[in-house]
Design a protein around this motif. Structure first.
Motif, mmCIF file in Angstrom:
data_model
loop_
_atom_site.group_PDB
_atom_site.id
_atom_site.type_symbol
_atom_site.label_atom_id
_atom_site.label_comp_id
_atom_site.label_asym_id
_atom_site.label_seq_id
_atom_site.Cartn_x
_atom_site.Cartn_y
_atom_site.Cartn_z
ATOM 1 N N GLY A 1 0.961 -1.287 0.166
ATOM 2 C CA GLY A 1 0.136 0.240 0.044
ATOM 3 C C GLY A 1 0.874 1.284 -0.067
ATOM 4 N N HIS B 1 -2.332 1.823 -2.140
ATOM 5 C CA HIS B 1 -3.570 2.336 -1.858
ATOM 6 C C HIS B 1 -3.346 3.301 -0.638
ATOM 7 N N SER B 2 -2.629 3.025 0.214
ATOM 8 C CA SER B 2 -2.450 4.197 1.455
ATOM 9 C C SER B 2 -1.975 5.470 0.467
ATOM 10 N N ARG C 1 -5.065 6.888 -1.047
ATOM 11 C CA ARG C 1 -5.917 7.706 -0.016
ATOM 12 C C ARG C 1 -5.276 8.680 0.555
ATOM 13 N N THR D 1 -2.306 -3.021 -1.626
ATOM 14 C CA THR D 1 -2.915 -2.455 -0.383
ATOM 15 C C THR D 1 -2.074 -3.068 0.945
ATOM 16 N N LEU E 1 -3.456 -3.404 4.269
ATOM 17 C CA LEU E 1 -4.890 -3.276 5.025
ATOM 18 C C LEU E 1 -4.586 -3.428 6.646
ATOM 19 N N ASN F 1 -4.527 2.592 5.744
ATOM 20 C CA ASN F 1 -5.368 1.709 4.717
ATOM 21 C C ASN F 1 -6.483 0.769 5.499
ATOM 22 N N VAL G 1 -11.721 -1.467 -2.009
ATOM 23 C CA VAL G 1 -10.508 -2.031 -2.599
ATOM 24 C C VAL G 1 -10.938 -2.647 -4.105
ATOM 25 N N TYR H 1 -2.787 -7.120 -8.579
ATOM 26 C CA TYR H 1 -3.461 -6.748 -7.320
ATOM 27 C C TYR H 1 -2.490 -7.362 -6.209
ATOM 28 N N THR I 1 -1.578 -7.836 -2.149
ATOM 29 C CA THR I 1 -1.825 -7.260 -0.791
ATOM 30 C C THR I 1 -1.105 -7.893 0.535
#
Ligand SMILES: [Zn+2]
Length: 493
Positions: A100, A152-153, A156, A192, A194, A199, A207, A221, A223
């Motif tokens: 992420g 993703h972080s 975001r 990601t 998570l 995240n 997601v 993807y 994770t």
């Protein structure tokens, strides 16, 4: 074939070829022209003196350059583009932007929150668009290729004033725009983390559509799951559902069952992943050590396993020392010591050796170092991962054949991350190559002395350019962005 007219840039004679497919090694002459492998022929078939550079490497292995499936090298490829910790292991490509966390597309006015601080302070984050990062890579020309995931972080923090809550539909739209821009500019996919506070508020409904947008552009993807301890099975379910909904190639990062009370549970997780692989594309990555490393987190501080400090902003002198020893010296408990050390990084000895071996042996497991290049006292995986898998686990321990070890760090990884024309020794593939001594290759970095290059790697070529020579160091730089839309259309056999 008698290529009497052909002249090659490099010819390797009598090489023990590990071709990256997992097939047993064979002896061959291998010719390189420009950036690509031109011929793989039985010894003596390529005309004498056909190469401008001729090397008889009898007794040495020739394999595709290793692909580090899991890194946080986003910034170090720009700041220290020789990439000595990696290329000295035979690594020719790094997958950056994992967990992420990616350097682009986000900027910060204040100090970035953990875990983004693993890549540095606000001065490191200078790339509001992925295209800006792609241009920086092209300008600096690092010694290794870079496949860049978008974290993703990072998305975001670029689009949300408060990352402690789920994204709104409008914020998801803004992230999708950034996804489009990144993939059109050469990113390789999405990641990601998570597990991390920046995240963790994102559920499947946030997601999956973002992963789907990346997948629509050909991205993967990856994770770092929500939980690698007691709820590891729930987390695998979440990852599978998310990737299934997104129609994305799933990579479960640094798979582990952490904390002594979960030791042995890879007997549950691996069959589950194996069964899922019949329904959807899934792979995992792992590193060959029983310790992990990330920020020093209060929720991971315990007496149940050993904790070593990797760095500390208020107490830099404590890098490389055990938390328990620091606490004893200060006359406080480990929790108070951790508070005084924060912000800090730590190495957690939280895995079981049998689990590590089981995960590494899993057919869908790729090798990824997860090294943290900016740590003052890094985990030894930064310098030692690949020679350790080959020399310690495959050769000395007999965990699997050498060709299996090589496949886990070349062909399997290139296929999973869609790195076109890489990860194999065959005509038409890029000449990312490692020349090593299969009898002596071994890691030398240790927890106490982590910044030591490995033994047994003779030469490393990236895109046909001689880039690393044992004893001389980094002698060339020819890396570029790979994965996603990068590279020419497929030509390889
Ligand atoms: Zn991670």
């Amino acid at each position: 074939m008698s290529d009497t007219d052909t002249r090659y840039d490099h010819v390797f004679r009598n090489a023990l070829v590990f071709d990256g497919t997992g097939a047993p090694p064979f002896t061959a002459d291998v010719a390189v022209n420009g950036e690509r492998i031109a011929a793989v022929e039985p010894p003596g078939t390529i005309a004498a003196a056909a190469g401008r550079s001729e090397k008889d490497i009898a007794g040495r292995a020739l394999s595709p350059g290793f692909i580090d499936a899991h890194t946080h090298d986003d910034r170090i490829v720009l700041d220290a583009p020789d990439m000595l910790p990696k290329i000295s292991q035979g690594v020719t490509t790094v997958v950056a932007g994992n967990c992420g966390i990616s350097l682009a597309p986000v900027t910060f006015d204040a100090y970035p929150p953990a875990p983004l601080n693993l890549l540095g302070g606000p001065e490191a984050y200078q790339f509001p668009r992925f295209a800006d990062y792609a241009r920086a890579i092209a300008d600096i020309v690092p010694a290794v290729n870079v496949a860049a995931l978008i974290g993703h972080s990072s998305l975001r923090l670029a689009t949300m004033p408060d990352v402690k809550v789920p994204a709104t539909p409008g914020q998801i739209e803004a992230m999708l725009d950034l996804a489009d821009e990144a993939m059109e500019s050469g990113a390789a996919g999405f990641s990601t983390g998570l597990f991390y506070p920046t995240n963790a508020a994102a559920g499947i409904d946030e997601v999956a559509p973002i992963a789907a947008r990346f997948a629509g552009h050909g991205g993967v993807y990856a994770t770092h799951m929500r939980d690698e301890m007691d709820k590891v099975i729930d987390s695998i379910d979440e990852a599978l559902v998310t990737a299934g909904r997104a129609r994305a190639q799933l990579i479960i990062s640094h798979h582990k069952c952490a904390h002594p009370r979960n030791w042995g549970r890879t007997r549950e997780t691996l069959p589950k992943i194996e069964a899922a692989s019949k329904r959807q594309p899934v792979a995992i990555d792992c590193y060959p050590y029983i310790a992990g490393s990330t920020n020093l987190r209060m929720d991971l501080v315990t007496n149940d396993y050993r904790i070593m400090i990797a760095w500390s902003t208020p107490h830099p002198e404590m890098g490389g020392r055990d938390l328990a020893d620091i606490a004893a010296e200060w006359g406080v408990d480990i929790h108070e010591a951790a508070r005084r050390l924060d912000p800090a990084g730590a190495i957690y000895f939280q895995m079981d050796e049998d689990d590590v071996r089981r995960v590494m042996s899993f057919p869908l497991a790729m090798i990824g170092s997860d090294g943290l290049p900016h740590d003052a006292h890094p985990h030894p995986r930064l310098y030692g991962t690949f020679p350790r898998v080959i020399g310690h686990y495959a050769r000395d321990e007999g965990l699997f054949p050498l060709e299996t070890a090589i496949r886990k760090m070349t062909g399997l990884t290139a296929e999973t991350f869609r790195l076109r024309d890489r990860g194999r020794i065959a005509p038409g593939f890029f000449a990312d190559l490692a020349v090593f001594d299969p009898a002596t290759i071994i890691d030398r970095a240790t927890y106490d002395d982590p910044r030591v290059v490995s033994a047994g790697i003779d030469e490393v070529y990236v895109n046909g350019t001689l880039s690393y020579v044992a004893g001389r160091g980094v002698v060339g730089r020819a890396g570029r962005l790979v994965g996603g839309k990068n590279g020419p259309p497929p030509t390889a056999s």
